[in-house]
Design a protein around this motif. Sequence first.
Motif, PDB file in Angstrom:
ATOM      1  N   GLY A   2      -1.516  24.206  47.650  1.00  0.00           N
ATOM      2  CA  GLY A   2      -1.437  24.250  46.191  1.00  0.00           C
ATOM      3  C   GLY A   2      -1.403  22.904  45.528  1.00  0.00           C
ATOM      4  O   GLY A   2      -2.026  22.694  44.487  1.00  0.00           O
ATOM      5  N   HIS A   3      -0.684  21.946  46.112  1.00  0.00           N
ATOM      6  CA  HIS A   3      -0.677  20.666  45.427  1.00  0.00           C
ATOM      7  C   HIS A   3      -2.031  19.965  45.495  1.00  0.00           C
ATOM      8  O   HIS A   3      -2.537  19.551  44.463  1.00  0.00           O
ATOM      9  N   PRO A   4      -2.658  19.852  46.681  1.00  0.00           N
ATOM     10  CA  PRO A   4      -4.017  19.288  46.680  1.00  0.00           C
ATOM     11  C   PRO A   4      -4.945  20.019  45.707  1.00  0.00           C
ATOM     12  O   PRO A   4      -5.807  19.400  45.089  1.00  0.00           O
ATOM     13  N   VAL A  13       6.346  19.503  48.766  1.00  0.00           N
ATOM     14  CA  VAL A  13       7.691  20.079  48.673  1.00  0.00           C
ATOM     15  C   VAL A  13       8.277  19.929  47.260  1.00  0.00           C
ATOM     16  O   VAL A  13       9.250  20.603  46.922  1.00  0.00           O
ATOM     17  N   HIS A  14       7.643  19.104  46.393  1.00  0.00           N
ATOM     18  CA  HIS A  14       8.198  19.020  45.036  1.00  0.00           C
ATOM     19  C   HIS A  14       8.116  20.350  44.290  1.00  0.00           C
ATOM     20  O   HIS A  14       8.762  20.517  43.265  1.00  0.00           O
ATOM     21  N   HIS A  15       7.356  21.281  44.804  1.00  0.00           N
ATOM     22  CA  HIS A  15       7.359  22.614  44.198  1.00  0.00           C
ATOM     23  C   HIS A  15       8.498  23.468  44.748  1.00  0.00           C
ATOM     24  O   HIS A  15       8.698  24.581  44.293  1.00  0.00           O
ATOM     25  N   MET A  16       9.188  22.935  45.752  1.00  0.00           N
ATOM     26  CA  MET A  16      10.176  23.754  46.455  1.00  0.00           C
ATOM     27  C   MET A  16      11.556  23.112  46.442  1.00  0.00           C
ATOM     28  O   MET A  16      12.413  23.476  47.251  1.00  0.00           O
TER      29      MET A  16
HETATM   30 CU   LIG Z   1       2.368  19.571  43.085  1.00  0.00          CU
END
Ligand SMILES: [Cu+2]
Lengths: 624, 114, 206
Positions: free
Chosen positions: A249-251, A298-301
Amino acid sequence: MATATATANKKKSVVWDWLTTVDHKKLAILYLVAGTLFFVKAGLMALFIRIQLMVPENDFMTGQVFNELITMHGTIMLFLAVTPLIFGFMNFVIPLQIGARDVAFPFINALGFWIFFFGGLLLSMSWFFGGAPDAGWTAYVPLSTREYAGSGMDFYALGLQVSGFGTLISAINFIVTIINMRAPGMTMMRMPLFCWTGLVASILIVFAFTPLAAGLALLMLDRLFMGQFFTPDMGGNSILWAHIFWIFGHPEVYILVLPAFGIISEVVPAFSHKRLFGYTAMVFATIVIAFLSFMVWVHHMFTIGIGPITNSVFALATMTIAVPTGIKIFNWLFTMWGGKLVFNTAMLCAASFVPTFVLGGITGVMLSMAPVDYLYHDTYFVVAHFHYIIIGGIVFGLLAGLYYWYPKMFGHKLNETLGKIMFWLLYIGFHLTFFIQHILGLIGMPRRVYTYLGGQGWDTMNLVSSVGAFVMGAAIVVLVLNIVYSAFKSERITVSDPWNARTLEWATHTPIPEYNFAQTPQVRSLDPWFYEKVHGEGKMQPAEPLQDIHMPNGSILPFLMSLGLFIWGFGMIMINMDNPIVPPGVVIAIGFIMTFGTMVLHSKEDHGYHIPLEEVKKIEKEVG
Amino acid sequence: MSDELSKPFPKSAMTENERYELGRETRIQVVSFAFMIMLTIISFISVATETIPSGFVVPFILLLGTVQFALQLFYFMHLKDKDHGWPNAFFATGIVVTIPALIALILLLGETKW
Amino acid sequence: MSDHVDVSNGLPANPEKSTIEGKNKFLGMWVFLGGETIMFATFFGTFLGLREGTAGGPTPDELFSLPLVFLMTMFLLTSSLTSVLGIISMKKNNFKAMRMYFLVTVLLGLGFFGCEVYEFWHYNHVGLGYSVSAFASSFYTLVGLHGAHVLFGLGWITTLLVRYWGKGITLANAPKFYSASLYWHFIDVVWVFIFTVVYLLTLGGA
Ligand SMILES: [Cu+2]
Ligand code: HEM
């Protein structure tokens, strides 16, 4: 259409021609049309969402429908609207910018489009079979597992699996095209920035869509075949999904935004009449961003509770992305600095991109601070943040590209007055909708709630936000009007370079012949077209004699193969249906045989055809 | 014309030197194959016989696996050859992005907080 | 472009890369394999993360049999060598030898696949159904995905063999054989990790 001239020798019906085309310019238009349709669909959903949230305790829709709408809105926008729109531009522009006749794999190019398209169709079918997916575009388990979600999630898992495969093979095609098909003299460090960002985004797709495919496979196995990956009682683990999803998701957000950066880096120099400031730094910033984008998921978590060391490491990694991004921002500013600026619609979109994107970036850095993220997380602050990136960044970038390349694609410009009206409506509507959502988030309104109680100080702000959404809707209507109006009323363009631009695509004739360049050009510098205009004779030097031109044949197989995948996917979904009329196994088998059968058929060799020299000369005289 | 693409060739255009190089290449491939078989046998034996202490056997077979991985890539798949810059770049990228993902899935799922 | 081939000059030393189409196929295959690494890594990670979750079902110690795995490894490793030899014969314009080597590759691959089917059937028989535990699901998914790759590779090489049985080596089919062999090696590379990580590591006490 732009490319009609050279196909005149072969009579084909229009529909058949578009179904079988392998021409990158036509596929580009197919991508743009399909992307726009999905964009409008998801945009309407956004309006419905905003109607529901306009006043407290609204009962315009049920919570279930609301969940389905936000899920489909997010999913469609990311996978089926913005991605194909970007692919449309990449398809049209990249071969021209590197001086190629076509992409490396014309067949795969067509296949990629049709697979994406049928995958999108498969996802959209969910509305007719018991409701759309409703677990958010992130599809977090256990919400999305067999236990809690209805058949909509089956469509999500298989629709995205199919369309993601199309995206993946298209990306491979772009990579090979950019590396292998460059004209003589077009070294990597002479490539326009749009090609660079296209290359890097494609590489990100190759490494991000593959873990997504793995994750979706796990989800499908959970739902259809009782896989136990996410069931804690059976030894499973629900954090697993979050990791896999965000590793992709981040990429993914950079897959979308990097090509937009590329468009901005083309449009800003063109209308500043200056070369791009800091080309080399831009290239390296792109590569660094791409690398970092795999190290920050991991910044989404943060609030999942992984632990303080992990959170700190990923918070730091996230903050470092601000450095290469800042380099880019300053380079755009310095490109404009002291230039002869022309503020037409394309440039307005490109220029307004810069401050808007900075706002999104700042909230991004705020979100990356793990301790305070406990406050922001899952509130409207996040929604505001990512829409500043997505609309302020990507959508404005795409619009800049649309107004900029439109004359090359369709032989006429878009109307400027309507364009400016659209721009201002969109710009104002956008800030009206989303700026205020920062505050809403900070005072505590959670995201993904279908309604709220009045008297918490949220009422006015939600109303303002909804009004803004309608202003944006009006802007899109103006855009559509503009396209129709310009098609009839706008002056035809016959010169090759209406903007006095710098890169190779403006060296081709308008309309572009099927073979792009009668003779492959010899590239002598960065901004090769500008170089020849100033230092050369005003046209590209050829790298080869005028001769017969080899072209690939069209084929219906990509369409059939994708249809096969669609049928296969639908068969898989039928496994979970209560009373399928046809046994699912039969449908799966049909789809399977169709897919692999066409694959075997494709192994029949087809070496394409030649446009004879006389024909080439004739076409050149017609359009030249 | 391009139909020539589908025609077989009566002979090979290889020079004497190229032919010699290919012969050498063949021998190298066979030797590396033998080496891989050996590595495989060692790792199977080291687990099956339980002669090696279990704290050591894990890194040991991982090491053997990695060596074999490299042999396959560089010899069987020719990554060592020239003209393989881009393939090397892509495979290396694949491995670089794989490592944090793998570590995360191994370490960060459990109840231990890191 | 690639259209002016003079067949009488003989087959170039690197027939898989002497046309632009060949070069494109070669690079495209490598890019694809780069992407496959992280897809397999995701499944490996899933297995490693979940393998202790046997939920009272059969454990790896009770199930895995090293002799069978060793046999499968030998099948696959040897098939990797024969496909290397096939490509070397291709470069020498020795079509008959190439055909023979690829045929052997297919047979060895079938041997591997047969063992895997037996293995799965056996595990299922002794109580490791797909949804018995997270360990079971992740094991079958990882190893089964590899098996699916083997099956696809077998189908691919067989199609090429049937399609070009009497045709000889051309500049159009050399890149196809080369890509198929790259794919086949990659399958073998993945297997190296499967036997090391899934079987040996789990039995070796980690
Ligand atoms: Cu992100
Ligand atoms: C017409 C302009 C748009 C409006 C008015 C709008 C509005 C909204 C709203 C109201 C939500 C739901 C927020 C929540 O309750 O969690 C949302 C979510 C979202 N939007 Fe948009 N949006 C627009 C354009 C876009 C675009 C262009 C994209 C992507 C390219 C996008 C991507 C998303 C995503 C990913 C979500 C999250 C969905 C989820 O929570 O699962 N939006 N948007």
